[in-house]
Design an enzyme around this catalytic site. Structure first.
Site, short mmCIF file in Angstrom:
data_model
loop_
_atom_site.label_atom_id
_atom_site.label_comp_id
_atom_site.label_asym_id
_atom_site.label_seq_id
_atom_site.Cartn_x
_atom_site.Cartn_y
_atom_site.Cartn_z
N SER A 1 0.80 -1.23 0.00
CA SER A 1 0.00 0.00 0.00
C SER A 1 0.83 1.28 0.00
O SER A 1 0.27 2.36 -0.19
CB SER A 1 -0.95 0.01 1.20
N LYS B 1 0.39 3.39 -3.00
CA LYS B 1 -0.78 4.25 -3.14
C LYS B 1 -0.41 5.74 -3.06
O LYS B 1 -1.15 6.59 -3.58
CB LYS B 1 -1.81 3.89 -2.07
N TYR C 1 -4.31 -2.41 -9.92
CA TYR C 1 -4.17 -2.31 -8.46
C TYR C 1 -3.25 -3.40 -7.91
O TYR C 1 -2.30 -3.12 -7.16
CB TYR C 1 -5.55 -2.38 -7.81
N TYR D 1 -4.21 3.45 8.20
CA TYR D 1 -5.55 2.87 8.38
C TYR D 1 -6.13 3.24 9.73
O TYR D 1 -6.05 4.40 10.14
CB TYR D 1 -5.50 1.35 8.17
N VAL E 1 1.37 -3.73 3.95
CA VAL E 1 1.36 -5.00 4.68
C VAL E 1 2.55 -5.89 4.34
O VAL E 1 2.71 -6.96 4.93
CB VAL E 1 0.04 -5.78 4.47
#
Length: 309
Positions: free
Chosen positions: A64, A67, A191, A243, A261
């Site tokens: 992530s 992103k 993605y 998060y 992760v």
């Protein structure tokens, strides 16, 4: 003047006994095979000096953290129009939650939860075939890092494609609400592949320098984004980059950061440095356990914080 190499070495030394703590992201089968006893730190200052310790040259799946870079590309394509499709608020829920997405009619809370990043991938895909969009993302990261060797780990991408059922559900949900413009399988292809990019701490710290330097790449002198856009990306990282653990990270570290992760974290000390840490074991929120501890120590020992000394 703080000797940054001494700081990096001391942080690594003080946490060495804890290497291996945390839980691997075993719901992605390929990540379950990673040796948990690894820990790297790399810090690159805005004048290009590199300070590293441990496994800073070992490539890992950035997941992530990618992103941040796809958000940068999407903002470059459609600017503030992005915020009609993705929010800018912390989610308070797990990164792959579907409950909030239904309540909010297919508009993800922010671009760093999975649903938000899938919507961002849809924006990056516009006008491209999936392979072209993936190539654009990889080339952008290579440019930021000044390193043509950066590539996708296709074993990880395949592993995610074969097991990413919840992401398929999130994408279909958004498609049903009219918030995806391309076929779900095309968007998810982009993605899954950008999440599977592999980088070392050193490469990742170099890639984040533009966010520490008001939108400019201080090594090449070229502009990546405007200073106001860099500031806003950093703000989103601070609020949403970990998060449902984002508030705790801001409290303990006080720097914008984005976790993945795969065990990596990119953190930004505006005007000073870009920092990447990596240790595969995760805490209960899906953030690197040792990486988070390392950044807390580093922030304490340098005095770096967006909230003051």
């Amino acid at each position: 003047m703080t000797d940054l190499q001494d700081v990096v070495d001391s942080v690594h030394h003080d946490l060495a006994a804890r290497i291996g703590e945390g839980k691997l992201a075993d719901y992605i089968p390929e990540l379950a095979t990673v040796d948990p006893k690894q820990f790297g730190i790399a810090l690159v200052t805005v004048d290009g000096k590199v300070h590293a310790a441990g496994d800073a040259e070992t490539a890992f799946s950035i997941q992530s953290i990618s992103k941040v870079f796809t958000l940068t590309l999407a903002l470059g394509k459609i600017g503030d129009g992005l915020w009609k499709r993705v929010g800018r608020e912390p989610s308070g829920n797990a990164f792959n939650s579907i409950v909030q997405l239904e309540q909010e009619k297919g508009k993800p809370r922010n671009p760093f939860i999975n649903a938000g990043a899938i919507a961002v991938a849809d924006v990056v895909l516009a006008g491209h075939l999936p392979k072209e969009a993936i190539g654009e993302i990889v080339q952008f990261i290579r440019h930021l890092s000044d390193d043509e060797s950066i590539a996708i780990d296709h074993n990880v991408a395949r592993s995610e494609t074969q097991t990413g059922y919840r992401n398929v559900a999130l994408a279909n949900f958004m498609r049903a609400f009219g918030n995806l413009n391309h076929p779900v399988e095309h968007v998810l292809g982009v993605y899954f592949h950008h999440c599977a990019i592999a980088m070392s701490c050193r490469q990742l710290a170099h890639a984040g320098l533009y966010l520490a330097s008001a939108g400019r790449n201080p090594l090449s002198g070229g502009s990546v984004v405007s200073s106001s856009r860099a500031r806003r990306i950093n703000a989103l990282m601070l609020m949403c980059g970990h998060y449902d653990g984002s508030g705790d990270f801001a409290y303990r570290v006080g720097l914008p950061g984005k976790s993945g992760v795969g065990g990596g974290i990119l953190a930004i000390a505006p005007g000073k440095a870009s920092i990447a840490v990596w240790s595969p074991g995760l805490n209960e929120n899906g953030n690197s356990l040792l990486g988070s501890a390392a950044l807390e120590l580093l922030a304490q020992r340098t005095g770096w914080s967006v909230f003051g000394q």
